[in-house]
Design an enzyme around this catalytic site. Structure first.
Site, short mmCIF file in Angstrom:
data_model
loop_
_atom_site.label_atom_id
_atom_site.label_comp_id
_atom_site.label_asym_id
_atom_site.label_seq_id
_atom_site.Cartn_x
_atom_site.Cartn_y
_atom_site.Cartn_z
N HIS A 36 0.84 -1.20 0.00
CA HIS A 36 0.00 0.00 0.00
C HIS A 36 0.88 1.25 0.00
O HIS A 36 2.09 1.16 0.20
CB HIS A 36 -0.92 0.00 1.23
CG HIS A 36 -0.18 0.10 2.52
ND1 HIS A 36 0.34 -1.00 3.16
CD2 HIS A 36 0.18 1.18 3.27
CE1 HIS A 36 0.97 -0.60 4.26
NE2 HIS A 36 0.89 0.72 4.35
N HIS A 116 5.35 6.18 -1.68
CA HIS A 116 6.10 4.97 -1.99
C HIS A 116 5.35 3.74 -1.50
O HIS A 116 4.43 3.85 -0.69
CB HIS A 116 7.49 5.01 -1.33
CG HIS A 116 7.41 4.94 0.16
ND1 HIS A 116 7.14 6.04 0.94
CD2 HIS A 116 7.53 3.89 1.02
CE1 HIS A 116 7.10 5.68 2.21
NE2 HIS A 116 7.34 4.38 2.28
#
Length: 175
Positions: A36, A116
């Protein structure tokens, strides 16, 4: 409840990322189903504060956008990550969420945001070796996916790592 707000990675992209994983001493890979992009880590929240949090997050408007996962990197904390581009839409969504959290008394303390996907954790200073390995195994120019919602998630730590559960989903809606 220990809460965070995230963009989950679609199954097809999870599978492509998991193809990069390999045995490497001292590396703990993130299970594909837990991949995620964290938009905001809230931390421990009392259940009585959930309605106010839900109300604030429900007000957030954004239009769907596409992200491209295009580079590998690492933080000094020995996290190995896959970076996303373009960053502007996801940074704007992060800012809207941060603003919403500041509207209510959640005790939220934001950190600098670098979008990220955490791929792995290293136990020693092998980040450069892992990054070279990932570049060598890369079979894509960029992995792309559309973001049309974000999730409020809870997490708790187990010996096998953190487990996550979706508590609420917030869909894109025009501004």
């Amino acid at each position: 409840m220990r809460l965070f707000i995230a963009i989950d990675i679609p199954d097809t992209v999870q599978q492509q990322i998991a193809q990069l994983y390999c045995n490497f001493h001292g590396i703990q890979w993130t299970p594909p189903e837990r991949l995620h992009i964290t938009l905001a880590f809230i931390g421990n929240v009392k259940k009585r504060k959930l309605p106010a949090l839900d109300q604030q997050l429900e007000k957030i408007t954004f239009t769907p956008f596409t992200l491209h996962c295009d580079r590998f990197g690492s933080f000094r904390s020995k996290d190995i990550w896959l970076g996303v581009n373009p960053e502007d839409p996801v940074v704007q969504l992060h800012q809207k969420i941060t603003d919403a959290l500041h509207e209510i008394d959640m005790g939220f303390k934001g950190r600098p945001f670098k979008p990220h996907i955490t791929l792995a954790y290293t136990q020693k200073n092998d980040e450069h070796l892992v990054l070279n390995l990932l570049e060598g195994r890369r079979v894509f120019e960029a992995l792309s996916f559309t973001v049309d919602h974000f999730n409020l998630k809870s997490s708790w730590t187990k010996p096998v790592g953190s487990l996550h559960r979706i508590e609420a989903i917030y869909n894109a809606k025009a501004q």
